[in-house]
Motif scaffolding. Structure first.
Motif, PDB file in Angstrom:
ATOM      1  N   THR A 211      42.735  48.383  48.215  1.00  0.00           N
ATOM      2  CA  THR A 211      41.978  47.443  47.451  1.00  0.00           C
ATOM      3  C   THR A 211      40.388  48.499  47.933  1.00  0.00           C
ATOM      4  OG1 THR A 211      41.605  46.510  49.273  1.00  0.00           O
ATOM      5  CG2 THR A 211      43.308  45.825  47.631  1.00  0.00           C
TER       6      THR A 211
ATOM      7  N   PRO B 143      49.903  44.369  33.634  1.00  0.00           N
ATOM      8  CA  PRO B 143      48.979  43.051  34.579  1.00  0.00           C
ATOM      9  C   PRO B 143      48.881  44.007  35.614  1.00  0.00           C
ATOM     10  CG  PRO B 143      50.732  42.387  32.993  1.00  0.00           C
ATOM     11  CD  PRO B 143      50.686  44.537  32.247  1.00  0.00           C
ATOM     12  N   LEU B 144      49.773  44.828  36.623  1.00  0.00           N
ATOM     13  CA  LEU B 144      50.058  44.664  37.650  1.00  0.00           C
ATOM     14  C   LEU B 144      48.091  45.451  38.918  1.00  0.00           C
ATOM     15  CD1 LEU B 144      50.678  44.100  40.325  1.00  0.00           C
ATOM     16  CD2 LEU B 144      52.486  46.551  40.328  1.00  0.00           C
TER      17      LEU B 144
ATOM     18  N   HIS C 231      45.997  43.307  37.811  1.00  0.00           N
ATOM     19  CA  HIS C 231      45.473  42.277  39.157  1.00  0.00           C
ATOM     20  C   HIS C 231      44.935  43.365  40.352  1.00  0.00           C
ATOM     21  CE1 HIS C 231      46.467  39.328  42.486  1.00  0.00           C
ATOM     22  NE2 HIS C 231      47.189  39.905  42.883  1.00  0.00           N
ATOM     23  N   ARG C 232      45.533  44.549  40.900  1.00  0.00           N
ATOM     24  CA  ARG C 232      44.329  44.937  41.382  1.00  0.00           C
ATOM     25  C   ARG C 232      43.456  45.484  41.435  1.00  0.00           C
ATOM     26  NH1 ARG C 232      49.514  49.418  41.545  1.00  0.00           N
ATOM     27  NH2 ARG C 232      51.402  48.403  43.043  1.00  0.00           N
TER      28      ARG C 232
ATOM     29  N   LYS D 236      41.105  43.434  39.778  1.00  0.00           N
ATOM     30  CA  LYS D 236      40.444  42.257  39.391  1.00  0.00           C
ATOM     31  C   LYS D 236      39.955  42.125  41.451  1.00  0.00           C
ATOM     32  CE  LYS D 236      41.389  39.852  35.746  1.00  0.00           C
ATOM     33  NZ  LYS D 236      42.372  39.093  34.824  1.00  0.00           N
ATOM     34  N   ILE D 237      41.024  41.984  41.905  1.00  0.00           N
ATOM     35  CA  ILE D 237      40.973  42.603  43.743  1.00  0.00           C
ATOM     36  C   ILE D 237      40.008  43.082  43.820  1.00  0.00           C
ATOM     37  CG2 ILE D 237      42.381  42.541  46.375  1.00  0.00           C
ATOM     38  CD1 ILE D 237      44.516  41.545  45.053  1.00  0.00           C
TER      39      ILE D 237
END
Ligand SMILES: [Zn+2]
Length: 122
Positions: free
Chosen positions: A14, A33-34, A37-38, A40-41
């Motif tokens: 991250t 989607p994965l 998600h990464r 966004k983190i």
């Protein structure tokens, strides 16, 4: 706290900055989607990448706006086309124009007109 921030999610730390392709894909909502998600983190912690995403969104928006402008029909052409639509009403006179060869659609149109005439006669 520091360990949480730098925690590795899958094979994507991250703390790694998003590469330009990822920024563009994120801005356009085209990441899986994965990956989303990464990203966004990472973006929660990284102002630099958030600004990059913001720049990309603006650029993408401007590009879309300029593309729309190019497709825009010149107003004089639009008016001429509107004029054709108004000066060419479909009415009984349309079938008076002699036609060398009728297409299938034209034949169907003729049948429909004939039926309408029969219904009117009743
Ligand atoms: Zn970053």
């Amino acid at each position: 706290m520091f360990i949480e921030v730098t925690a590795i999610v899958g094979n994507f730390a991250t703390t790694d900055h998003l590469n330009p392709e990822a920024v563009a894909a994120y801005a356009d909502g085209e990441l899986s989607p994965l990956a989303m998600h990464r990203a966004k983190i990472h973006l929660v912690h990284c102002l630099e990448c958030r600004e990059e995403v913001e720049r990309q969104r603006h650029a993408s928006k401007r590009l879309k706006e300029s593309n729309t402008a190019k497709v825009e029909m010149p107003s004089d052409l639009r008016q001429r086309l509107m004029g054709i639509a108004q000066s060419c009403p479909d009415g009984p006179c349309a079938e008076d124009i002699p036609r060398a060869s009728e297409s299938f659609i034209a034949k169907l149109d003729g049948i429909a007109r004939g039926l309408r005439r029969i219904n009117r006669g009743k």
